[in-house]
Design a protein around this motif. Structure first.
Motif, PDB file in Angstrom:
ATOM      1  N   SER A  55       1.121   3.980  -3.134  1.00  0.00           N
ATOM      2  CA  SER A  55       0.653   5.196  -2.957  1.00  0.00           C
ATOM      3  C   SER A  55       1.832   6.376  -3.098  1.00  0.00           C
ATOM      4  O   SER A  55       1.736   7.429  -3.841  1.00  0.00           O
ATOM      5  CB  SER A  55       0.247   5.488  -1.536  1.00  0.00           C
ATOM      6  OG  SER A  55      -0.892   4.748  -0.970  1.00  0.00           O
ATOM      7  N   LEU A  93      -6.090  -0.506  -1.791  1.00  0.00           N
ATOM      8  CA  LEU A  93      -5.126   0.544  -1.539  1.00  0.00           C
ATOM      9  C   LEU A  93      -5.719   1.318  -0.172  1.00  0.00           C
ATOM     10  O   LEU A  93      -4.997   1.712   0.667  1.00  0.00           O
ATOM     11  CB  LEU A  93      -5.227   1.741  -2.565  1.00  0.00           C
ATOM     12  CG  LEU A  93      -4.193   2.810  -2.584  1.00  0.00           C
ATOM     13  CD1 LEU A  93      -2.646   2.144  -2.392  1.00  0.00           C
ATOM     14  CD2 LEU A  93      -4.280   3.675  -3.918  1.00  0.00           C
ATOM     15  N   ARG A 118       0.777  -1.259  -0.081  1.00  0.00           N
ATOM     16  CA  ARG A 118      -0.038  -0.006   0.164  1.00  0.00           C
ATOM     17  C   ARG A 118       0.822   1.420  -0.069  1.00  0.00           C
ATOM     18  O   ARG A 118       0.531   2.188  -0.740  1.00  0.00           O
ATOM     19  CB  ARG A 118      -0.901   0.041   1.209  1.00  0.00           C
ATOM     20  CG  ARG A 118      -2.031  -0.934   1.240  1.00  0.00           C
ATOM     21  CD  ARG A 118      -2.701  -0.959   2.604  1.00  0.00           C
ATOM     22  NE  ARG A 118      -3.455   0.195   2.615  1.00  0.00           N
ATOM     23  CZ  ARG A 118      -4.153   0.201   4.045  1.00  0.00           C
ATOM     24  NH1 ARG A 118      -3.970  -0.463   5.001  1.00  0.00           N
ATOM     25  NH2 ARG A 118      -4.714   1.415   4.158  1.00  0.00           N
ATOM     26  N   LYS A 159      -2.583   6.251  -7.208  1.00  0.00           N
ATOM     27  CA  LYS A 159      -4.260   6.356  -6.683  1.00  0.00           C
ATOM     28  C   LYS A 159      -4.963   7.311  -7.540  1.00  0.00           C
ATOM     29  O   LYS A 159      -6.081   6.914  -7.953  1.00  0.00           O
ATOM     30  CB  LYS A 159      -4.093   6.851  -5.277  1.00  0.00           C
ATOM     31  CG  LYS A 159      -5.622   7.091  -4.560  1.00  0.00           C
ATOM     32  CD  LYS A 159      -5.622   7.770  -3.458  1.00  0.00           C
ATOM     33  CE  LYS A 159      -5.391   9.179  -3.498  1.00  0.00           C
ATOM     34  NZ  LYS A 159      -5.666  10.065  -2.291  1.00  0.00           N
TER      35      LYS A 159
END
Length: 375
Positions: free
Chosen positions: A333, A363, A329, A338
Motif C-alpha cells: 500500500s 490487499l 499489505r 493499489k
C-alpha cells in the motif's frame, strides 16, 4: 635505423636523464621525452630481474638501468598529468596514448596499480551524453572530449589492466562497469565497442562483475549489438563469447538471484519459482534488500510494461508478497500499488484481470480470507 638510434639509451645511463627532463623541461621537451621513453620501454630487450638489459654481459653495471627507476619516473609523471594537466589540450591525450602502449608490459601494470593510477582512468570513460560533466570535472576545453581516439585508448588501457587480477579487484569496486556498458550501448565506433566487449569478457569471471553486468541489462544490450551490421569478425566472436559467458553465470545464481535478475530486466514469465510456496517462504525477507528494490520494480512494471504475461506475473508476485510477508499489505500500500493494480482489473487479457483481482483481494482482505475466496 630507429632501433639503432634508441640502442644508445640502453648502453648508457642517459635514459634516466629523460626522466629528469620530464619533470624540469618545458612542454615540448616533456612531450618528446615521454614519447621516447615509451618507445624505449616498448622495444627494449626482455627484462631480467627487474632491470632493462642492454644485451651486454651482466657485469657491465654502468650499462644497465633499473627498469623500476625508469618506469616509476615516467608513471609518476603520467599520473600527475592525469591529475593536474600542465597543457590544456595535450596532456591527457599524451598520457593515455603512452599508457595504452606501456600497459602491454605486465611489469608496468603492476607498477601502475601500485601507484593507484587505475582510478585516474575511470572518469575518462564517458558516453557523449555525459561529456559535459566530465569536462567540468577536469576543467579542460570542450574540444578535447570530441577526440574518439581518447575514449578508445582509455578503454584499451582498461582492457590491458583486465589481465592483472589486482587491477580487476579494484575495477570491481568502481563505477567502471556502468560506464563501459553505457559507452558500448551508444557508441558507433567499432573499435571502441570491440575493446569494451573484450574487457567485459575478461571481467565476467569475477562474481561481483558478473552480477553487476546482469543488473545493468547487459544480456539485452548484447542482443542489440549483435543485431547491428558490424564488419569486424573478432567483435562478433567476442559478443557471442560474452553472451555465452553471461548465460553460464546466470545458471550459477541462487534462486532469488535468478528471480531478481528476471525482475530487474523486466522479462517476467511463468517460471516455476513464481508459484513455488517454498521459494516465497525461504526468500521473503530478501525482498527487503535495498529498500525493497525488487518490489518497487514490480510496481513500476505495472505502469510501464505492455506485455500481458509480464503484467499478470507482476500482479501475482505482489499478491504472493502480501501473503508471505508479515507486513506485506502495508508495504504494498505504501508503494502506491493499489491504484495501478485496480486499473488492470479492466485489462483485455483475462490472465491479467484474474491476477489483478487476486492481488486486490489480498490487499483489502488479507491473505487468509483472500485464499479462502480463491478456494
Amino acid at each position: 635505423m630507429l632501433l639503432a638510434s634508441f640502442a644508445f639509451f640502453y648502453v648508457t645511463d642517459n635514459v634516466l636523464i629523460l626522466v629528469i627532463w620530464l619533470r624540469e623541461g618545458n612542454w615540448f621537451i616533456q612531450e618528446k621525452c615521454c614519447k621516447i621513453l615509451t618507445l624505449v620501454v616498448s622495444i627494449r630487450p626482455k627484462a631480467r630481474d627487474g632491470h632493462i638489459t642492454t644485451g651486454e654481459p651482466s657485469h657491465s653495471k654502468s650499462k644497465i638501468s633499473t627498469l623500476n627507476d625508469v618506469l616509476k619516473g615516467q608513471l609518476d609523471w603520467l599520473s600527475s598529468q592525469l591529475k593536474n594537466p600542465s597543457h590544456p589540450t595535450c596532456s591527457i591525450p599524451l598520457a593515455i596514448n603512452c599508457l595504452s602502449n606501456l600497459l602491454r608490459e605486465p611489469s608496468v601494470r603492476v607498477s601502475f596499480v601500485q601507484a593507484d593510477g587505475v582510478k585516474l582512468l575511470v572518469p575518462l570513460i564517458s558516453p557523449a551524453s555525459n561529456q559535459q560533466s566530465i569536462q567540468d570535472y577536469f576543467e579542460l576545453p570542450w574540444s578535447i572530449w570530441f577526440i574518439p581516439q581518447l575514449l578508445y585508448e582509455t578503454c584499451l588501457c582498461i582492457w590491458l589492466l583486465s589481465y592483472y587480477d589486482p587491477a580487476v579487484d579494484y575495477l570491481a569496486t568502481t563505477r567502471v562497469m556502468p560506464r563501459l556498458v553505457e559507452v558500448a550501448k551508444g557508441s558507433t565506433k567499432e573499435k571502441v565497442v570491440r575493446v569494451i566487449v573484450l574487457t567485459l569478457r575478461n571481467l565476467l569471471p569475477k562474481p561481483a562483475c558478473g552480477a553487476q553486468m546482469i543488473d545493468l541489462g547487459l544480456p539485452q544490450i548484447i542482443q542489440s549489438l549483435k543485431a547491428q551490421a558490424w564488419s569486424d569478425e573478432d567483435l562478433l566472436d567476442a559478443l557471442n563469447q560474452l553472451e555465452d559467458g553471461l548465460k553460464e553465470h546466470i545458471k550459477t545464481l541462487s534462486s532469488f538471484d535468478k528471480y531478481k535478475q528476471e525482475i530487474l530486466l523486466g522479462h517476467l514469465d511463468w517460471y516455476p519459482m513464481h508459484k513455488d510456496p517454498g521459494f516465497w517462504r525461504e526468500n521473503i525477507t530478501n525482498f527487503e534488500e535495498n529498500d525493497f528494490q525488487v518490489l518497487r520494480v514490480l510496481v513500476t512494471i505495472l505502469d510501464t510494461s505492455t506485455d500481458s504475461t509480464a503484467l499478470a506475473v507482476a500482479c501475482y508476485d505482489l499478491s504472493q508478497f502480501i501473503q508471505y510477508h508479515p507486513a506485506g499489505r502495508i508495504i504494498v500500500s505504501d508503494l502506491k500499488a493499489k491504484d495501478r493494480v485496480m486499473k488492470l482489473m479492466n485489462h483485455e487479457n483475462t490472465e491479467v484481470t484474474k491476477n489483478a483481482l487476486l492481488c486486490i483481494q489480498r490487499l483489502f482482505l488479507g491473505a487468509k480470507y483472500a485464499s479462502f475466496l480463491q478456494a
